[in-house]
Design a protein around this motif. Sequence first.
Motif, short mmCIF file in Angstrom:
data_model
loop_
_atom_site.label_atom_id
_atom_site.label_comp_id
_atom_site.label_asym_id
_atom_site.label_seq_id
_atom_site.Cartn_x
_atom_site.Cartn_y
_atom_site.Cartn_z
N THR A 269 1.04 -1.08 -0.08
CA THR A 269 0.35 0.26 -0.04
C THR A 269 1.24 1.51 -0.19
N HIS B 183 -2.08 8.90 3.88
CA HIS B 183 -2.78 7.77 3.46
C HIS B 183 -3.45 6.75 4.12
N LYS B 184 -3.34 6.43 5.37
CA LYS B 184 -3.78 5.86 6.57
C LYS B 184 -4.93 6.07 6.88
N GLY C 294 -7.17 3.21 0.52
CA GLY C 294 -7.84 2.58 -0.53
C GLY C 294 -7.42 3.47 -1.29
N GLY D 185 -5.38 3.76 -3.79
CA GLY D 185 -4.51 4.09 -4.91
C GLY D 185 -4.25 4.37 -6.34
#
Length: 125
Positions: free
Chosen positions: A2, A55-56, A61, A63
């Motif tokens: 990820t 991002h976390k 998701g 991406g």
Amino acid sequence: MTLDRKFLLCGLAYAIAGMGLGIYMAASHDHTLFVAHAHILLVGFVVSFVYALIHKLWLVGAGGRVAGFQFYLHQLAALAMVVGLVLLYGGTVPEVTLEPLLGLASVSVLVAVLLMAWMVLRSRG
């Protein structure tokens, strides 16, 4: 893998490099690379770590192509900036030769921040 993990691992690599350079400067009593040291830690480690958190926490998701492009743009620009500053402040390459690289790297880091802001604004989080 990820993007949050990629940013985290790259950030930690910059932290190791920056701290290693800091220890070298302290041991040698030669602080001519302090500008490069600061950029390694701030642009490399801190910004990458902040992107990992974004991002976390907010882009879970996410991406897509923009996110992938933003990741590689930031990492390549940060690396180019760090290498350019080490070469400049280490006295290896003259400033006039490095100005185009450092200018492009700086603008690229800015574009990567703008892309991150755009992704956050578009997110539903």
